[in-house]
Design a protein around this motif. Structure first.
Motif, PDB file in Angstrom:
ATOM      1  N   VAL A 206       0.849  -1.201   0.000  1.00  9.83           N
ATOM      2  CA  VAL A 206       0.000   0.000   0.000  1.00  9.83           C
ATOM      3  C   VAL A 206       0.881   1.246   0.000  1.00  9.83           C
ATOM      4  O   VAL A 206       0.680   2.185  -0.785  1.00  9.83           O
ATOM      5  N   ARG A 207       1.864   1.244   0.875  1.00 12.12           N
ATOM      6  CA  ARG A 207       2.716   2.442   0.982  1.00 12.12           C
ATOM      7  C   ARG A 207       3.519   2.670  -0.292  1.00 12.12           C
ATOM      8  O   ARG A 207       3.783   3.820  -0.660  1.00 12.12           O
ATOM      9  N   GLU A 208       3.887   1.593  -0.973  1.00 11.50           N
ATOM     10  CA  GLU A 208       4.591   1.774  -2.256  1.00 11.50           C
ATOM     11  C   GLU A 208       3.687   2.466  -3.286  1.00 11.50           C
ATOM     12  O   GLU A 208       4.152   3.303  -4.058  1.00 11.50           O
ATOM     13  N   GLN A 209       2.404   2.128  -3.289  1.00 10.34           N
ATOM     14  CA  GLN A 209       1.491   2.788  -4.244  1.00 10.34           C
ATOM     15  C   GLN A 209       1.333   4.257  -3.867  1.00 10.34           C
ATOM     16  O   GLN A 209       1.328   5.137  -4.728  1.00 10.34           O
ATOM     17  N   LEU A 210       1.220   4.518  -2.563  1.00  9.48           N
ATOM     18  CA  LEU A 210       1.058   5.907  -2.116  1.00  9.48           C
ATOM     19  C   LEU A 210       2.302   6.734  -2.469  1.00  9.48           C
ATOM     20  O   LEU A 210       2.202   7.893  -2.869  1.00  9.48           O
ATOM     21  N   MET A 211       3.463   6.116  -2.332  1.00  6.02           N
ATOM     22  CA  MET A 211       4.717   6.800  -2.652  1.00  6.02           C
ATOM     23  C   MET A 211       4.766   7.217  -4.119  1.00  6.02           C
ATOM     24  O   MET A 211       5.326   8.258  -4.476  1.00  6.02           O
TER      25      MET A 211
END
Ligand SMILES: [Zn+2]
Length: 446
Positions: A206-211
């Motif tokens: 999830v955090r990779e997509q947000l990044m």
């Protein structure tokens, strides 16, 4: 030299900043148009609409005098209808044209060029904004925002996140077992979907997509039609895994949507804090009631035949048949409980099908008046887009024709409030297409 490298390394991350507008300083006056404003079931009296830059600056029943302003483009409406650009809330910009086999076997460069051509076609169908529900669309979005090529405004989810064997896991049995910490699957390398099997893995993905600039996060909470090893009835993520995604997204100010057909997948999603359900075709009455009580969005699609699975095999077509069988149910339940319902098409793997994007909107007349359908595809869809909060790449008012709103406008030949089939024939019926204050098509008699 080193200082320069360090400075570049510390440059602000463009991925998460609000996206630029390419409208510039042009001014356009639409004269003598009748307005469908995205909300009201009736057209306005003959009006005049002044667009400055990318914003609708003034709407007036009296003529607007622009003689003092040099270089104003005047568009004579001659009493035609003007309406907001359409919004598709379930789109896969990178997956519309290629088949799954083509996608997995070719390099991302070819897929991206295909997607670029499709993005232009999408805009020319009058869809000025899409919410991308899975696929590596970040670069395409950026190129469109920069004016490199015409296309809709994209709200990207990035890779959709799935479990081993879930919807989005396109591996074959010969790819198993995966070694812990081993190679990524091809679909993961491409950024199409990411496989995560624990709350920790979900959080990271999830955090990779947000990044990368995701405006919302998409997980697949149940089985899907196109995936080879996910039966429709299964629930995939555990509640703890779904909750990990919700926490990571909410920490970032945005929300999670889940792909979910069944009551079990929907109820687990809601328990974990998911705000928007994609599809819902196999849900029961109690689940619809729960969605209404909790104010959960339903983002669904009028699947009416098997064409959505035409590029797939017999097993997938059997699953599609089951989903199509639920279409009447989901729209009836949405109506019965007054669910907040968004419109989308989820067209995949076929350029020919994509040409039916407007026809899918027109199909809503089975359950809705033309006005209700158009409100859904404009202002209601735009309301759901605002759930991205501070991660909204386009923090402007979309889906309405009002002073101060974004100038995404269509001039229609005919009255779509009387005949919604007009939106299925964009080549002939959409005479002007404006996005971001810029005219991309104008076939009005000059
Ligand atoms: Zn989808």
């Amino acid at each position: 030299m080193l200082a320069g490298v360090m400075a570049a390394a510390h440059a602000p991350a463009v991925a998460q900043a609000p996206s630029p507008s390419i409208a510039g300083n042009s001014t356009t006056l639409f004269e003598n148009v009748r307005i469908f404003n995205g909300k009201n079931a009736a057209l306005s009296a003959p009006s005049h609409v002044l667009v400055k830059g990318n914003t609708i600056e003034r709407i007036s029943a009296a003529p607007i005098d622009v003689t003092a302003e040099p270089g104003v483009q005047v568009v004579p409406g001659n009493g035609r209808v003007i309406m907001p650009g359409l919004i598709d809330m379930h789109w896969h910009a990178m997956l519309v044209r290629p088949t799954p086999a083509m996608l997995l076997s070719s390099d991302i460069g070819y897929s991206t060029l295909l997607a670029g051509a499709e993005a232009t076609a999408t805009l020319m169908r009058g869809f000025t904004t899409v919410r991308d529900m899975g696929g590596p669309s970040f670069s395409l979005k950026r190129a469109i925002d920069e004016g490199l090529l015409p296309g809709p405004r994209i709200y990207p989810s990035g890779a959709m996140i799935t479990i081993t064997s879930g919807h989005g896991d396109f591996r074959q049995l010969s790819d198993l077992p995966r070694t812990i910490g081993g190679m990524l699957a091809r679909v993961e390398q491409l950024g199409g979907s990411m496989i995560a099997d624990s709350p920790d893995e979900v959080r990271m993905r999830v955090r990779e997509q947000l990044m990368q600039g995701a405006s919302q996060i998409k997980l697949t909470a149940g089985g899907g039609v196109a995936s080879p090893f996910s039966p429709l009835d299964v629930s995939t993520f555990t509640e703890a895994e779904l909750r990990a995604a919700v926490e990571a997204a909410e920490n970032w100010g945005t929300y999670v949507c889940t792909h979910a057909y069944t009551s079990a997948a929907i109820q687990r999603s809601i328990a974990a804090g998911v705000r928007c359900i994609e599809h819902g075709h196999l849900m029961d009455d109690a689940t619809a009631r729960l969605m209404a009580e909790k104010g959960i969005w339903l983002s669904t699609q009028p699947f009416l035949d098997l064409s959505g699975a035409s590029a797939l095999g017999p097993a997938e077509q059997a699953k599609m048949r089951q989903v199509v069988g639920g279409t009447e149910t989901v729209y009836a339940l949405a109506k019965k409980y007054g669910l907040k319902t968004a419109f989308g098409t989820d067209i995949l793997f076929s350029q020919e099908l994509a040409e039916r994007q407007g026809a899918m909107l027109a199909a809503l007349t089975r359950w809705h008046t033309p006005a209700e359908a158009l409100v859904m595809a404009t202002s209601t869809n735009a309301e759901l887009l605002t759930l991205s909060g501070p991660r909204n790449p386009y923090p402007v008012r979309l889906g309405v024709v009002e002073e101060g709103a974004m100038a995404d406008l269509l001039v229609v030949d005919g009255n779509p409030l009387e005949n919604l089939d007009l939106v299925a024939d964009p080549d002939r019926r959409f005479l002007v297409i404006m996005k971001d204050g810029k005219i991309y098509k104008n076939t009005l008699p000059q």
